[in-house]
Scaffold this motif. Sequence first.
Motif, short mmCIF file in Angstrom:
data_model
loop_
_atom_site.label_atom_id
_atom_site.label_comp_id
_atom_site.label_asym_id
_atom_site.label_seq_id
_atom_site.Cartn_x
_atom_site.Cartn_y
_atom_site.Cartn_z
N ILE A 135 42.80 22.12 23.80
CA ILE A 135 42.19 21.81 25.10
C ILE A 135 42.23 20.32 25.42
CG2 ILE A 135 39.92 21.66 26.23
CD1 ILE A 135 39.38 24.49 25.26
N LEU A 136 42.12 19.48 24.41
CA LEU A 136 42.00 18.03 24.65
C LEU A 136 43.11 17.49 25.56
CD1 LEU A 136 40.39 15.50 24.12
CD2 LEU A 136 41.60 15.20 21.97
N PRO A 137 44.40 17.76 25.31
CA PRO A 137 45.43 17.21 26.20
C PRO A 137 45.39 17.78 27.62
CG PRO A 137 46.42 18.65 24.55
CD PRO A 137 45.01 18.43 24.14
N VAL A 138 45.06 19.08 27.77
CA VAL A 138 45.01 19.64 29.12
C VAL A 138 43.75 19.16 29.84
CG1 VAL A 138 46.43 21.64 28.59
CG2 VAL A 138 43.96 21.82 28.34
N PHE A 139 42.70 18.85 29.10
CA PHE A 139 41.51 18.22 29.68
C PHE A 139 41.92 16.88 30.29
CE2 PHE A 139 36.68 18.16 28.97
CZ PHE A 139 36.45 17.20 29.96
N ALA A 140 42.69 16.10 29.55
CA ALA A 140 43.15 14.81 30.05
C ALA A 140 44.03 14.97 31.29
CB ALA A 140 43.91 14.06 28.95
N LEU A 141 44.92 15.97 31.27
CA LEU A 141 45.77 16.23 32.43
C LEU A 141 44.92 16.60 33.64
CD1 LEU A 141 48.50 16.75 33.81
CD2 LEU A 141 48.43 19.08 32.85
N GLY A 142 43.95 17.48 33.44
CA GLY A 142 43.08 17.87 34.54
C GLY A 142 42.28 16.71 35.08
N SER A 143 41.78 15.86 34.19
CA SER A 143 41.01 14.69 34.61
C SER A 143 41.86 13.73 35.44
CB SER A 143 40.44 13.97 33.38
OG SER A 143 39.65 12.87 33.77
N GLY A 316 38.64 19.23 32.91
CA GLY A 316 39.08 17.90 33.26
C GLY A 316 39.07 17.67 34.76
N TYR A 317 39.62 18.62 35.50
CA TYR A 317 39.72 18.46 36.96
C TYR A 317 38.33 18.39 37.60
CZ TYR A 317 41.71 18.98 41.63
OH TYR A 317 42.09 18.75 42.94
N SER A 318 37.47 19.34 37.24
CA SER A 318 36.15 19.42 37.88
C SER A 318 35.25 18.26 37.47
CB SER A 318 35.48 20.75 37.53
OG SER A 318 35.29 20.87 36.14
#
Length: 364
Positions: A135-143, A316-318
């Motif tokens: 999740i960590l890298p996709v969290f960064a992408l979403g952020s 990340g996005y939200s």
Amino acid sequence: MLKQRSGLILALIVFTLFLLWFVSIRQSLLFVVGIGLGLVLAGLRFGFTTGWRNLIEQRDASGAYAQLLLLAIAAAISLPLLAAFPGELSAALGAPGISLLVGALVFGAAMQIADGCGSGTLYKAGLGIPLNMAILPVFALGSFLGSAHLGWWLDLGAMQPVSLLDSAGLGGALALTFGGLAVVAGLCFWWSKGATTPRPAFSKGLLLGAVLLAVLAVLNLVIAGQPWGIVYSFGLWGAKIAQATSLFDPTVNAFWSQSSNATALQQSVFLDVTTITSLGILAGALLVFAGKKNDSQPKLNATQWIVGIVAGFLLGYSSRLAFGCNVGAMVSGISTGSLHGWIWVALAFIGSLAGVRIRKYYGY
């Protein structure tokens, strides 16, 4: 295990000295604070997400009480400091509006499905939990994408940030903050009385964690000049990668063209205070995990992996739309007198009610 931990401690000492010599005293101190945060979060399993889920599912308020204690101690120290040093210290202010409403609701649901907020994702990734590591890298992408789109969301409607210190003064801000915390504590007490299985109201480990996290959060405020945050570092990492690959032009983006953000993009990532504390949290969790076998996690099927990773992206996005996660919006927002922190908590909890049901549906 001892050999692995000794090697890791040596590596962390070397990195701290690198920051001290080549970057700044401030960054080296913040890295040490971050390690402390990671040790407390991982060592005492202080989970914001888990505390809320236990309250919802089991009517166990011990985690919620610990979080309220954390907020109370941090606010009792941070608000007077902000009032005394308005030029040197800044609050974690966010703009109430459509962005905050949508972001907090989605984040509350996503953190239950992904089993971690910003801090939870960091320390659980450091503990070697496979889903959180993914999740960590996709969290960064979403952020990053959330920050890139933030201007559009704010155009849908937003107020100016509201500071309780500026609006009500120090005494009023303290009274409003502690009054709000007392109301929430009362609601938690009322809800927990309906538990079918009586549970201890307080957990010594979580209460200890609350005190330690509050002290470390205040240290972060004093050393960095700004409250503890996590989400910004994730977005910055994503923005730097996108810029380096020529996939993104920050000069035409409303968020990343702002002077402070543009400067962060141009500077070394080691100069970013949120990055340094985030790396410290990972390091602290690694110290807890070093040499241990993490075989307690259930195996996930393909659907659970997909749902979890999608939830991580939405985290990340939200979180960027909501001006922070449980740390940046709730802990730092409320403890430094931002109205948006209170709005975030109410909406994120509503989102968590849905997230817990979705989590059950997919068998997590």
